[in-house]
Scaffold this active site. Structure first.
Site, short mmCIF file in Angstrom:
data_model
loop_
_atom_site.label_atom_id
_atom_site.label_comp_id
_atom_site.label_asym_id
_atom_site.label_seq_id
_atom_site.Cartn_x
_atom_site.Cartn_y
_atom_site.Cartn_z
N GLY A 150 0.78 -1.22 0.00
CA GLY A 150 0.00 0.00 0.00
C GLY A 150 0.81 1.28 0.00
O GLY A 150 0.43 2.24 -0.63
N GLU A 151 1.93 1.32 0.70
CA GLU A 151 2.68 2.56 0.82
C GLU A 151 4.16 2.51 0.47
O GLU A 151 4.75 3.55 0.22
CB GLU A 151 2.56 3.10 2.25
CG GLU A 151 1.15 3.48 2.61
CD GLU A 151 1.00 3.89 4.06
OE1 GLU A 151 1.97 3.74 4.82
OE2 GLU A 151 -0.09 4.35 4.43
N PRO A 152 4.79 1.36 0.45
CA PRO A 152 6.24 1.37 0.27
C PRO A 152 6.74 2.07 -0.98
O PRO A 152 7.78 2.73 -0.96
CB PRO A 152 6.61 -0.12 0.24
CG PRO A 152 5.55 -0.77 1.04
CD PRO A 152 4.30 0.01 0.73
N SER A 153 6.01 2.00 -2.09
CA SER A 153 6.53 2.60 -3.32
C SER A 153 6.46 4.12 -3.35
O SER A 153 7.10 4.75 -4.18
CB SER A 153 5.83 2.00 -4.55
OG SER A 153 4.43 2.13 -4.45
#
Length: 169
Positions: A131-134
């Site tokens: 959900g958020e790492p990229s």
């Protein structure tokens, strides 16, 4: 994707329109992401256009590859918006960024032309999140691309045209 080796920052560019490439890497809860950003910069106006991104994404076992790709694309676009435009502003008493005119976001015409995604599947490793790492390495990759293009380090987001022109002067 293979890139030709060359010196950085680039010294082979003249004129107001320059381009650069930058890379950044982040980890979050076991997910590893590397991002390469390719940007164009207009030195006269300070405007940056984040043209192309290449993303390598390793989050363990991939359950839904299409959903993961869409999530990564959304993260890149939101990361570009945060990096180039978004900023909450204040006066002595209040927040002054109260609408879309005073809190700018990325316009559809400014979105990247290309977001190439390389998914690294590890079925033997439990999924670690997508959900958020990229979004995490986007600003750093753009900052490194600015340095590659201009030889100037800008460390405070957003990289608005005024900030870019000030840094380049």
């Amino acid at each position: 994707m293979a890139y030709a080796s060359r010196p950085s920052p680039r010294r082979d560019q003249t004129g107001n329109k320059v381009s650069g490439r930058g890379m950044a890497y982040a980890q979050r809860n076991g997910t590893r992401v590397a991002v390469v950003a390719e940007v164009g910069i207009d030195r006269a106006s300070g405007k940056i256009w984040a043209r192309k991104f290449t993303v390598a994404h390793d989050c363990g076992q991939i359950i839904n590859p299409d959903g993961l790709r869409h999530t990564i694309e959304g993260n890149i676009v939101q990361g570009v918006s945060r990096t180039l435009w978004e900023e909450v502003k204040f006066d002595a008493k209040n927040v002054t960024s109260v609408d879309w005119m005073s809190y700018p976001i990325l316009d559809i015409t400014e979105t990247p032309e290309t977001i190439d995604i390389v998914l690294i599947d590890h079925p033997e490793i439990a999924p670690s999140g997508a959900g958020e790492p990229s979004i995490r390495p986007v600003a750093a990759a753009i900052a490194n691309a600015i340095f590659d293009a201009t030889g100037v380090r800008i460390r405070r987001v957003p990289f608005s045209p005024d900030r870019v022109k000030q840094a380049l002067s």
